[in-house]
Write an enzyme that holds these catalytic residues in place. Structure first.
Site, short mmCIF file in Angstrom:
data_model
loop_
_atom_site.label_atom_id
_atom_site.label_comp_id
_atom_site.label_asym_id
_atom_site.label_seq_id
_atom_site.Cartn_x
_atom_site.Cartn_y
_atom_site.Cartn_z
N ASP A 1 0.84 -1.20 0.00
CA ASP A 1 0.00 0.00 0.00
C ASP A 1 0.87 1.25 0.00
OD1 ASP A 1 -2.45 -1.63 0.44
OD2 ASP A 1 -1.45 -2.06 2.33
N HIS B 1 -4.86 -3.37 6.24
CA HIS B 1 -4.63 -3.62 4.80
C HIS B 1 -5.98 -4.01 4.20
CE1 HIS B 1 -2.90 -4.91 1.04
NE2 HIS B 1 -3.34 -6.14 1.21
P1 NAD Z 1 -2.06 -18.53 -4.49
O1 NAD Z 1 -3.39 -19.21 -4.40
O2 NAD Z 1 -1.41 -18.41 -5.82
O3 NAD Z 1 -1.03 -19.30 -3.55
C1 NAD Z 1 -1.35 -19.60 -2.23
C2 NAD Z 1 -0.60 -20.87 -1.87
O4 NAD Z 1 -0.76 -21.10 -0.48
C3 NAD Z 1 -1.15 -22.13 -2.59
O5 NAD Z 1 -0.10 -22.77 -3.29
C4 NAD Z 1 -1.69 -22.98 -1.46
O6 NAD Z 1 -1.52 -24.39 -1.69
C5 NAD Z 1 -0.84 -22.50 -0.28
N1 NAD Z 1 -1.39 -22.77 1.04
C6 NAD Z 1 -2.69 -22.76 1.42
N2 NAD Z 1 -2.78 -23.11 2.71
C7 NAD Z 1 -1.52 -23.30 3.17
C8 NAD Z 1 -0.96 -23.69 4.42
N3 NAD Z 1 -1.73 -23.97 5.47
N4 NAD Z 1 0.38 -23.80 4.52
C9 NAD Z 1 1.17 -23.56 3.46
N5 NAD Z 1 0.71 -23.21 2.25
C10 NAD Z 1 -0.62 -23.09 2.11
O7 NAD Z 1 -2.22 -17.13 -3.78
P2 NAD Z 1 -1.25 -15.87 -3.88
O8 NAD Z 1 -1.64 -15.03 -5.04
O9 NAD Z 1 0.16 -16.31 -3.74
O10 NAD Z 1 -1.73 -15.05 -2.57
C11 NAD Z 1 -1.49 -15.57 -1.28
C12 NAD Z 1 -2.10 -14.66 -0.21
O11 NAD Z 1 -1.46 -13.38 -0.21
C13 NAD Z 1 -3.60 -14.38 -0.39
O12 NAD Z 1 -4.23 -14.43 0.88
C14 NAD Z 1 -3.62 -12.96 -0.93
O13 NAD Z 1 -4.83 -12.31 -0.68
C15 NAD Z 1 -2.47 -12.36 -0.14
N6 NAD Z 1 -1.90 -11.09 -0.64
C16 NAD Z 1 -1.55 -10.15 0.29
C17 NAD Z 1 -0.98 -8.96 -0.12
C18 NAD Z 1 -0.59 -7.90 0.90
O14 NAD Z 1 -0.20 -6.80 0.48
N7 NAD Z 1 -0.66 -8.13 2.19
C19 NAD Z 1 -0.74 -8.74 -1.48
C20 NAD Z 1 -1.12 -9.71 -2.40
C21 NAD Z 1 -1.71 -10.89 -1.96
C1 LMR Z 2 -3.45 -6.55 -2.70
O1 LMR Z 2 -3.53 -5.52 -2.04
O2 LMR Z 2 -3.12 -6.54 -3.91
C2 LMR Z 2 -3.68 -7.87 -2.04
O3 LMR Z 2 -4.08 -7.70 -0.71
C3 LMR Z 2 -4.61 -8.75 -2.80
C4 LMR Z 2 -6.04 -8.29 -2.67
O4 LMR Z 2 -6.89 -9.13 -2.33
O5 LMR Z 2 -6.32 -7.13 -2.92
#
Ligand code: NAD
Ligand code: LMR
Length: 333
Positions: A160, A188
């Site tokens: 962010d 967030h």
């Molecule tokens: P994705 O679905 O591509 O990958 C997630 C992975 O996590 C999968 O491979 C799944 O098998 C694995 N997983 C699920 N449960 C698990 C566990 N208990 N232990 C270990 N691995 C496990 O998703 P992504 O695009 O990589 O996003 C992951 C997370 O990050 C989501 O919750 C998304 O919303 C979040 N995210 C946060 C931010 C931020 O700024 N904070 C930014 C982008 C995404």
């Molecule tokens: C983001 O800010 O890009 C991540 O938290 C993914 C989402 O769900 O927006």
């Protein structure tokens, strides 16, 4: 001379962010160009093959700093001796969902991982939670790790922060390096508060350079809803930028922020009226390897109201995980 090896655990390593992250870690961008790394990649069974394939690619990259890659579905093994833990593994949201819609399904992932960190991580463990809703998942993780100091648990709001810097730079046609003093407060989520009250462009206050209407009607909603915009346009939640922000967060935590603050979700100590015990985004500096909330910033009525709204959402999320019985011994003690 090379420094001591650092053990970095990445959960969700078979997923999208995990994939974008691991090459940057292995190349030395997470910790520094002279720090050898051992990677521990944690997945659930359905994600193991993808993580194993990525481990092959890491090997094929012949990174000079990469000492070892372990792929496992056992949290105890994954966090044993971990110095840095990047908790990504969890479901991303889809179009039309809010991050809080993920709370019930995702938050229960983090208790067992907190317990495994408590049991086996290194004394200097640093944890950043990326999986959404990141602030409350960080709270859940920490609540299951009562022997680890609370200030070792953080949530990623650097994405962010970076978005806010980039939007200001684009609007004013300046390089991102001209922008200083942006802050992200609260959750967030769409209710986060991207604050430019103290921000400057090449030393000039942002408030003198942009319209109030642009700030309120365009900048704040754009930054706060950028994750949803990415999902709508790209068809999947942010990956490369999320991995990049995670690298920025850990690099600055370990190596220091220098003369600028950045933003991170950290445990509140009551500063700026945020109730102690919530994981809230603040303007923070890293000094001596620890995040410190920037003290003494003036908060005007507009900012106060925005921070309060975001904090109310954090309180509601905390109440929800508490009602689900997901908080561990630290919270109930
Ligand atoms: P994705 O679905 O591509 O990958 C997630 C992975 O996590 C999968 O491979 C799944 O098998 C694995 N997983 C699920 N449960 C698990 C566990 N208990 N232990 C270990 N691995 C496990 O998703 P992504 O695009 O990589 O996003 C992951 C997370 O990050 C989501 O919750 C998304 O919303 C979040 N995210 C946060 C931010 C931020 O700024 N904070 C930014 C982008 C995404
Ligand atoms: C983001 O800010 O890009 C991540 O938290 C993914 C989402 O769900 O927006």
């Amino acid at each position: 001379m090379q420094r001591q090896r650092v053990n970095v655990t990445v959960t969700g390593a078979g997923g999208n962010i995990g994939y974008a992250l691991m090459f940057r870690i292995a190349s030395g961008q997470l910790l520094g160009p002279d720090v050898p790394v051992a990677l521990r990649l944690l997945e659930i069974p359905s994600g193991l093959r993808a993580a194993e394939g990525s481990a092959f690619e890491l090997q094929d990259s012949a990174f000079p700093l990469l000492r070892e890659v372990l792929v496992t579905d056992d949290p105890v093994q994954a966090f044993d001796g971990a110095n840095v833990a990047i908790l990504v593994g969890s479901r991303p949201r889809g179009p039309g969902q809010q991050r809080a819609d993920l709370l019930e399904g995702n938050a229960r992932i983090f208790g067992p991982q907190g317990a495994a960190i408590n049991a086996g991580a290194a004394d200097d463990i640093r944890v950043v939670v990326v999986g959404n809703p990141a602030n409350t998942n960080a709270l859940v993780t920490a609540s299951h790790a009562p022997d680890v100091p609370a200030d070792r648990f953080t949530a990623l709001t650097r994405l962010d922060h970076n978005r806010a810097v980039a939007q200001l730079a684009a609007h004013l046609s300046v390089p991102v390096t001209s922008v200083r003093g942006v802050a992200i407060w609260g959750n967030h989520s769409a209710l986060q508060y991207p604050d430019v009250s103290h921000a400057t462009i090449d030393g000039r206050p942002v408030r003198e350079l942009v319209d109030e209407a642009w700030l309120v009607n365009e900048f704040i909603p754009r930054v706060a809803n950028r994750g949803a915009e990415i999902i709508a346009v790209r068809g999947a939640s942010s990956m490369g930028s999320a991995a990049s922000a995670t690298v920025d967060h850990v690099y600055d935590w370990v190596n220091g922020t220098g003369h600028d603050w950045t933003s991170a979700g950290v445990f509140s100590d009551g500063s700026y009226g945020v109730p102690a015990g919530l994981v809230s985004s603040y303007p923070v500096r890293s000094l001596g390897g620890r995040w410190a909330i920037e003290p003494g910033l003036a908060v005007d009525d507009f900012s106060r109201a925005r921070i309060n709204t975001s904090v109310a959402e954090l309180q509601a999320e905390r109440a929800a995980v508490s009602a689900l019985g997901l908080l561990g011994p630290r919270e109930s003690a």
